[in-house]
Design an enzyme around this catalytic site. Structure first.
Site, PDB file in Angstrom:
ATOM      1  N   HIS A 129       0.799  -1.223   0.000  1.00  0.00           N
ATOM      2  CA  HIS A 129       0.000   0.000   0.000  1.00  0.00           C
ATOM      3  C   HIS A 129       0.830   1.271   0.000  1.00  0.00           C
ATOM      4  O   HIS A 129       0.366   2.317  -0.444  1.00  0.00           O
ATOM      5  CB  HIS A 129      -1.056  -0.049   1.094  1.00  0.00           C
ATOM      6  CG  HIS A 129      -2.185  -0.919   0.646  1.00  0.00           C
ATOM      7  ND1 HIS A 129      -2.239  -2.259   0.937  1.00  0.00           N
ATOM      8  CD2 HIS A 129      -3.229  -0.666  -0.172  1.00  0.00           C
ATOM      9  CE1 HIS A 129      -3.288  -2.783   0.338  1.00  0.00           C
ATOM     10  NE2 HIS A 129      -3.912  -1.845  -0.331  1.00  0.00           N
TER      11      HIS A 129
ATOM     12  N   CYS B 140      -8.728  -2.650 -11.911  1.00  0.00           N
ATOM     13  CA  CYS B 140      -8.313  -1.536 -11.056  1.00  0.00           C
ATOM     14  C   CYS B 140      -7.058  -1.861 -10.263  1.00  0.00           C
ATOM     15  O   CYS B 140      -6.600  -1.077  -9.451  1.00  0.00           O
ATOM     16  CB  CYS B 140      -9.444  -1.091 -10.134  1.00  0.00           C
ATOM     17  SG  CYS B 140      -9.946  -2.380  -8.984  1.00  0.00           S
TER      18      CYS B 140
HETATM   19  C1  PEP Z   1      -6.303  -5.295  -6.138  1.00  0.00           C
HETATM   20  O1  PEP Z   1      -6.218  -6.225  -5.339  1.00  0.00           O
HETATM   21  O2  PEP Z   1      -5.833  -5.338  -7.298  1.00  0.00           O
HETATM   22  C2  PEP Z   1      -6.971  -4.044  -5.752  1.00  0.00           C
HETATM   23  C3  PEP Z   1      -7.195  -3.109  -6.633  1.00  0.00           C
HETATM   24  O3  PEP Z   1      -7.318  -3.896  -4.446  1.00  0.00           O
HETATM   25  P1  PEP Z   1      -6.279  -3.539  -3.267  1.00  0.00           P
HETATM   26  O4  PEP Z   1      -4.954  -3.221  -3.913  1.00  0.00           O
HETATM   27  O5  PEP Z   1      -6.843  -2.400  -2.521  1.00  0.00           O
HETATM   28  O6  PEP Z   1      -6.253  -4.812  -2.496  1.00  0.00           O
END
Ligand code: PEP
Ligand code: MG
Length: 588
Positions: A199, A512
């Site tokens: 993150h 995404c």
């Molecule tokens: C993913 O897992 O690709 C996603 C977009 O969600 P996050 O990165 O918030 O887990």
């Protein structure tokens, strides 16, 4: 890059957010605060107690200063509740009396004694049945760290107020740390741990800041004020750069600047291939503050609003009104474009203070995403009500994270319908036709996409988790980052199945995860038929450029050839060749 000179030091990590920062280092955290331990005499006791008292006074002064900055609007408002609680804890008799008692008994230096008392205190609170006390454990830990730093004479690091032109170097940056980051003065950040989809990396891309992660021990080898170049393209951090390095970077920066200027011209042009196939390019956000950067690059909506960031760094859960205000603000700012609000995806590496008390052995396989929402319907319903109310102000869609089977979607939809009914009854306006989507990020969901497609209006492929769960590679562990392979045949088959299932059922499908924002992988996704790509602001112009310079036909051929490849390396080679041909500038 040129060879390092005798004085400059080059650290190689993983470049996770493009751009180059040239500034001064600020070391935020190292792996562990080392606490010394030594014996003291009877006559040293008052002196040690006095040191403790001084550390408490200093801590209170720091917290009051933080409070003042929040009130005058120069500090991160997300910290408001926390500061109150921390101030109260600096007066906590349980903590203070215990230190005095143990100091006289054990005759050790006060830093050591305090550390011991604090650890015990946290431990006791975390195991209590009472929820209120368990919630206090995280606060006690936080404030004790601050007191300890003051005792040790280590300067306290405040990410919400940084000197100008700062490059933040840390062992790690928790989502809560990045949330509080002073955006006006930070040029970029670098961490010892992490990988492309941790993150820290995601946040950096949303904030449009260059970042390098996985640098192993940089936080222990540099110090405050050292000049450095952080290169988010190549994943290097050069400390004390030589005049020659500065010159080379100067030239490279001119080139990159020219490319950025050229790509900025694409802002209002569609993401359309040469043979007129159009895709939607949307943006990912963590906080409303990320919206302006996306508007700046011409994003056609928000493809992923990661709402869990509203739930971090606080002892309580955000109220319905607080959430409604936040969502409505984003929706109004993005109108007439769509805003896809993902219901909270706590767990994995993002925890509310309540959950972090009892750590799970495998948090990425645990009480995460929709599992948490369905397990805590009170919290879920509050969020759905806020999202639905915000839908009265523009184009809102709701999306569920971490779906692993169709039953979860059905259950979530039932709750959504109940919330809608109660709003109707109270005559509170909302969009009756709000679209509902499922994230496809668990292999079992990708394999059963045909079934899930019948319950939703769209899919959004979360490639970050899909790769992690398919390849059994922890997405935040830099030691296995080499196994994290978006082009692996297994991943491509799961994506193809998801896209085909969506289109067979007449619903649209987006991506995404971070694959969508990489100009290398975007052509492959477009060729597979993906309708929308959603990404951090810094990547959008580059993705638009590559789409506008290729044909849909060649993207489809590329996708077909990739699906025949027996290994990810060959696919990567094909993608690199395409990029090299359409715009080699995107590779510098
Ligand atoms: C993913 O897992 O690709 C996603 C977009 O969600 P996050 O990165 O918030 O887990
Ligand atoms: Mg995910």
């Amino acid at each position: 890059m040129n060879k390092p000179t005798a004085t400059e030091k080059v650290f190689q990590g993983i470049g996770v957010s493009p751009g180059v920062a040239h500034g001064k280092i600020f070391v935020y955290s190292v792996a562990e605060e080392a606490v010394p331990q030594y014996d003291i005499n009877d006559e040293d006791v008052p002196k040690e107690l006095n040191r403790f008292e001084q550390a408490l006074i200093k801590t209170r002064a720091q917290l009051h200063e933080l409070q003042r900055r929040i009130e005058t609007g120069t500090g991160a408002s997300v910290l408001t509740n926390i500061v109150e609680v921390h101030l109260a804890l600096t007066e906590d008799p349980v903590l203070i009396d215990q230190v005095g008692k143990l100091l006289s008994e054990e005759k050790k230096n006060v830093d050591f004694i305090f550390h011991k008392v604090a650890q015990r205190y946290v431990q006791t609170l975390s195991t209590l049945d009472d929820e209120f006390f368990r919630e206090r454990a995280v606060d006690v830990q936080d404030v004790c760290r601050r007191i300890l730093r003051n005792l040790l004479g280590h300067e306290h690091r405040e990410l919400s107020s940084l000197p100008p032109d700062t490059i933040v170097i840390a062992y790690d940056l928790a989502p809560t740390d990045t949330t509080a980051l002073d955006r006006t003065h930070v040029l970029g950040f670098a961490t010892d741990v992490g990988s492309h989809t941790s993150h820290t990396a995601i946040m950096a891309r949303s904030m449009n800041l260059p970042a390098v992660v996985g640098l192993r021990d940089i936080s222990q080898k540099v110090h405050d004020g050292q000049p450095a170049i952080l290169d988010g393209y190549s994943g290097t951090v050069i400390v004390d750069p030589s005049p020659q390095t500065l010159f080379v970077y100067g030239q490279l920066e001119v080139k990159r600047h020219n490319v950025r200027e050229r790509l900025a011209q694409l802002r209002d042009l569609p993401a359309e291939t040469l043979d007129h196939h159009r895709v939607t390019l949307a943006g990912n956000i963590e906080l409303p503050e990320d919206v302006p950067a996306l508007k700046q690059v011409g994003a056609e909506g928000i493809g992923l609003f990661r709402t869990e960031f509203l739930y971090l760094k606080r002892p309580d859960f955000p109220s319905e009104d607080e959430q409604y205000e936040t969502y409505a603000k984003v929706v109004r700012e993005m109108a007439p474009h769509a805003v896809i609000i993902r219901t909270l995806d706590l767990g994995g590496d993002k925890f509310h203070s309540e959950e972090s008390k009892v750590p799970e052995i495998n948090p990425f396989l645990g009480f995460r995403g929709i599992r948490f929402c369905l397990g805590r319907p009170d919290i879920f319903e509050t969020q759905l009500r806020a999202i639905l109310r915000a839908s009265a102000h523009g184009n809102v869609m709701v999306m569920y994270p971490m779906i692993s089977h169709v039953g979860e979607v059905i259950q979530a939809n039932e709750i959504l319908e109940q919330v809608k009914a109660s709003l109707r009854q109270k005559q509170i306006p909302f969009d009756e036709n709000i679209q509902v989507g499922a994230m496809i990020e668990v292999p079992s969901a990708a394999l059963t996409a045909e079934m899930i497609a019948q319950e939703v209006d769209f899919f959004s492929i979360g490639s970050n988790d899909l790769i992690q769960y398919t390849m059994a590679v922890d997405r935040v562990n830099e030691k296995v980052a080499n196994l994290y392979e978006p082009t692996n045949p297994a991943i491509l088959r799961l994506i193809r199945n998801t896209v085909e299932s969506a289109h067979n059922n007449n619903i649209w499908v987006g991506v995404c995860g971070e694959m969508a924002g990489d100009p290398l992988f975007a052509p492959l996704l477009v060729g597979m038929g993906v309708d929308e790509l959603s990404m951090g602001a810094s990547n959008l112009p580059r993705v638009k450029e590559v789409i506008r310079r290729m044909t849909y036909q060649e993207a489809q051929e590329l996708a077909a050839a990739s699906l025949h490849a027996t290994n990810g390396r060959d696919v990567l080679g094909m993608l690199q060749a395409l990029l090299e041909r359409v715009d080699p500038d995107l590779l510098i």
